[in-house]
Design an enzyme around this catalytic site. Structure first.
Site, PDB file in Angstrom:
ATOM      1  CE  LYS A   1      -0.805   3.288   5.676  1.00  0.00           C
ATOM      2  NZ  LYS A   1      -2.092   2.584   5.543  1.00  0.00           N
ATOM      3  CG  ASN A   2      -0.549  -0.410   3.300  1.00  0.00           C
ATOM      4  OD1 ASN A   2      -1.029   0.202   4.251  1.00  0.00           O
ATOM      5  ND2 ASN A   2      -0.705  -0.022   2.046  1.00  0.00           N
TER       6      ASN A   2
ATOM      7  CB  CYS B   1      -8.252   6.952   3.128  1.00  0.00           C
ATOM      8  SG  CYS B   1      -6.678   7.452   3.791  1.00  0.00           S
TER       9      CYS B   1
ATOM     10  NE  ARG C   1     -10.324   1.836   0.638  1.00  0.00           N
ATOM     11  CZ  ARG C   1      -9.216   2.132   1.305  1.00  0.00           C
ATOM     12  NH1 ARG C   1      -9.175   3.174   2.105  1.00  0.00           N
ATOM     13  NH2 ARG C   1      -8.145   1.381   1.182  1.00  0.00           N
TER      14      ARG C   1
ATOM     15  CG  ASP D   1      -1.491   3.268  -1.341  1.00  0.00           C
ATOM     16  OD1 ASP D   1      -2.644   3.659  -1.586  1.00  0.00           O
ATOM     17  OD2 ASP D   1      -1.244   2.364  -0.522  1.00  0.00           O
TER      18      ASP D   1
ATOM     19  NE  ARG E   1      -5.099   6.554   8.516  1.00  0.00           N
ATOM     20  CZ  ARG E   1      -5.502   6.171   7.312  1.00  0.00           C
ATOM     21  NH1 ARG E   1      -6.120   7.023   6.530  1.00  0.00           N
ATOM     22  NH2 ARG E   1      -5.311   4.948   6.891  1.00  0.00           N
TER      23      ARG E   1
HETATM   24  C1  UD1 Z   1      -4.881  -1.730   0.618  1.00  0.00           C
HETATM   25  C2  UD1 Z   1      -3.928  -0.715   1.212  1.00  0.00           C
HETATM   26  C3  UD1 Z   1      -4.138   0.648   0.563  1.00  0.00           C
HETATM   27  C4  UD1 Z   1      -4.050   0.531  -0.945  1.00  0.00           C
HETATM   28  C5  UD1 Z   1      -4.976  -0.554  -1.465  1.00  0.00           C
HETATM   29  C6  UD1 Z   1      -4.800  -0.816  -2.958  1.00  0.00           C
HETATM   30  C7  UD1 Z   1      -3.605  -1.543   3.462  1.00  0.00           C
HETATM   31  C8  UD1 Z   1      -3.814  -1.350   4.908  1.00  0.00           C
HETATM   32  N1  UD1 Z   1      -4.153  -0.637   2.648  1.00  0.00           N
HETATM   33  O1  UD1 Z   1      -6.205  -1.282   0.948  1.00  0.00           O
HETATM   34  O2  UD1 Z   1      -3.131   1.517   1.063  1.00  0.00           O
HETATM   35  O3  UD1 Z   1      -4.423   1.765  -1.532  1.00  0.00           O
HETATM   36  O4  UD1 Z   1      -4.699  -1.802  -0.791  1.00  0.00           O
HETATM   37  O5  UD1 Z   1      -3.488  -1.126  -3.258  1.00  0.00           O
HETATM   38  O6  UD1 Z   1      -2.934  -2.464   3.044  1.00  0.00           O
HETATM   39  N2  UD1 Z   1     -12.958  -3.838  -3.046  1.00  0.00           N
HETATM   40  C9  UD1 Z   1     -14.220  -4.341  -3.231  1.00  0.00           C
HETATM   41  N3  UD1 Z   1     -14.684  -5.277  -2.356  1.00  0.00           N
HETATM   42  C10 UD1 Z   1     -13.957  -5.724  -1.307  1.00  0.00           C
HETATM   43  C11 UD1 Z   1     -12.650  -5.221  -1.127  1.00  0.00           C
HETATM   44  C12 UD1 Z   1     -12.179  -4.267  -2.008  1.00  0.00           C
HETATM   45  O7  UD1 Z   1     -14.919  -3.940  -4.161  1.00  0.00           O
HETATM   46  O8  UD1 Z   1     -14.437  -6.585  -0.551  1.00  0.00           O
HETATM   47  C13 UD1 Z   1     -12.445  -2.795  -3.965  1.00  0.00           C
HETATM   48  C14 UD1 Z   1     -12.198  -1.484  -3.229  1.00  0.00           C
HETATM   49  O9  UD1 Z   1     -13.371  -0.719  -3.124  1.00  0.00           O
HETATM   50  C15 UD1 Z   1     -11.171  -0.833  -4.107  1.00  0.00           C
HETATM   51  C16 UD1 Z   1     -10.365  -2.022  -4.632  1.00  0.00           C
HETATM   52  O10 UD1 Z   1     -11.180  -3.173  -4.439  1.00  0.00           O
HETATM   53  O11 UD1 Z   1     -11.778  -0.170  -5.186  1.00  0.00           O
HETATM   54  C17 UD1 Z   1      -9.026  -2.223  -3.932  1.00  0.00           C
HETATM   55  O12 UD1 Z   1      -9.236  -2.446  -2.566  1.00  0.00           O
HETATM   56  P1  UD1 Z   1      -8.268  -3.354  -1.689  1.00  0.00           P
HETATM   57  O13 UD1 Z   1      -7.226  -3.949  -2.549  1.00  0.00           O
HETATM   58  O14 UD1 Z   1      -9.126  -4.246  -0.871  1.00  0.00           O
HETATM   59  O15 UD1 Z   1      -7.619  -2.258  -0.774  1.00  0.00           O
HETATM   60  P2  UD1 Z   1      -7.429  -2.276   0.794  1.00  0.00           P
HETATM   61  O16 UD1 Z   1      -7.036  -3.643   1.244  1.00  0.00           O
HETATM   62  O17 UD1 Z   1      -8.590  -1.612   1.440  1.00  0.00           O
END
Ligand code: UD1
Length: 417
Positions: A22-23, A117, A122, A305, A397
């Protein structure tokens, strides 16, 4: 309202095939916007999140054809609008990944602030900071992020945190930019490597994906390609935990064992027996679980995850386990639901303390997010009596045919519409 009903089902045995990741597929689908030519992608999991991303691509101008089961042909000859509407973006955070490709292909984008989620705030600040470094003007208005650029120009970008989504979005923007972009402190997840392989197969020039430093040399155009998505390591890990928790014997097919090392290491500590083959893994357990401590970290650390599923497993360990969540600030919502089932867990800040061995009993519970839903299914398989799980859409999902796959290995689980 849909419900999943689970009854105690120990010693599950048989074979489960894992679907495409998925990711990995979500950013790859977004990356199809980068080329005018056709992209054929195999092993696409049949998931709600994939449907949402495909709907969004269609709104933006993509022509999508299912040429065989799990294979899509996607062609985006022209981008017809650069606006990603509220209705789609609010359903799934990953839909924000179209921002990088839209900027690269048309120089502007208007995207609603993402949903997804409910696992803590985030933010998208790291994405936006990176786009600005590449020469984009960004304004936020009425819940939308408006971005414009005359020309994306390569730059050095240091990510304060190795965000998966920000790394992916910035790679996609940089691939058609002028000059070289360096992303430092990049996320190293296998899904990033798959995205880079996909883009490189279209003629992109990305080096270092899977390490902390990614170098992207901009190219003028990307051409057509054919790609198979990597297997879903979180789906595989979830079934590995099912085998361990139920005292079962499961052969899990279509995996890349190097992607599973953090999960294998922790399952080994719980006492499960694991056999690794080239593209399969067997997990055998006698149902006696040893307590272990876990800290979630960016890859190659233990994946956030998999945290909820391990909480369900460690509830039946004899002794105390501590789970420390470092990636998301509010990712223990499943603990409240597990407590209804008799799990002895106490949340202290970003740690969960499990005192086992808990005696689990079936209850009415709610899937508060995708992985929380998987944890409740695992708990339901080991609890006395019947567990009824609502808010099933979260589970749909991210797990293709989870009910059918578990039924095939002997689980008493069913979906009630
Ligand atoms: C992706 C995965 C999700 C997984 C997560 C962490 C997908 C579609 N989803 O989510 O399943 O749980 O990685 O392995 O691939 N953050 C910031 N600023 C930003 C972006 C992120 O502060 O601009 C923080 C987020 O709030 C969170 C952390 O960084 O606390 C990790 O987020 P991120 O690695 O970006 O996760 P996703 O890409 O949303």
């Amino acid at each position: 309202m849909k419900k999943i009903k689970v009854n105690k089902s120990l010693e599950l045995a048989g074979t489960i095939r894992v679907d495409g990741s998925k990711n990995a597929i979500l950013p790859i689908l977004a990356a199809t916007l980068l080329s005018e030519e056709e992209c054929i992608i195999h092993d696409i999991p049949k998931l709600k999140d994939v449907e949402i991303m495909c709907q969004l691509l269609k709104v933006l101008g993509a022509d999508i054809e299912e040429i065989e089961s799990n294979t899509l042909k996607i062609t985006v000859k022209n981008i017809t609008t650069c606006e990603a509407p509220y209705e789609l973006i609010s359903k799934m955070r990953a839909s924000f990944l179209v921002m990088g490709p839209l900027l690269a292909r048309c120089g502007n984008s208007k995207i609603y602030m993402p949903g997804g989620c409910a696992i803590g705030t985030r933010p998208i600040d790291l994405h936006l900071k990176g786009f600005k470094a590449l020469g984009t003007d960004i304004k936020s208005e009425n819940g939308y992020v408006n971005a414009k650029t005359d020309k994306l120009i390569g730059n050095y970008i240091y990510l304060d945190f190795p965000s998966v989504g920000a790394t992916e979005n910035l790679i996609m923007a940089a691939v058609l930019a002028e000059g070289e972009t360096i992303i430092e402190n990049a996320a190293e997840e296998p899904e990033i490597v798959d995205l880079a392989n996909f883009i490189n197969s279209m003629g992109g020039n990305i080096i270092g994906a899977g390490t902390k430093t990614i170098r992207i040399k901009g190219v003028k155009k990307l051409h057509k390609t054919e790609h198979t998505v990597i297997p879903d390591r979180i789906e595989a890990g979830t079934y590995m935990v099912v085998a361990a928790a139920t005292g079962g014997d499961l052969l899990i097919e279509n995996i890349v064992s190097s992607h599973l090392q953090p999960i294998i290491a922790k399952l080994n500590e719980t006492g499960a027996h694991i056999e690794e083959y080239e593209d399969k893994i067997r997990v055998v357990s006698n149902g006696i679980i040893k307590p272990v401590d876990i800290k979630t970290l960016p890859y190659p650390g233990f994946p956030t995850d998999m945290q909820a599923q391990f909480m369900a497993l460690l509830s039946i360990a004899d002794g105390t386990s501590i789970i420390h969540e470092t990636i998301f600030e509010n990712r223990f919502m499943h603990a409240n639901e597990l407590m209804r089932m008799g799990v002895n867990v106490k949340i202290e800040g970003s740690s969960a303390v499990l005192t086992g061995k808990s005696e689990l009993t079936g209850a009415k519970v709610k899937a508060t997010d995708l992985r929380a839903g998987a944890a409740l299914i695992i708990a339901g398989l080991i609890a006395e009596g019947e567990t009824e799980i609502t808010d099933v859409y979260h589970i749909e999902r991210g797990y293709a045919d989870i009910i059918g796959k578990l039924q095939n290995v002997g689980a008493k689980i069913r979906l009630e519409e």
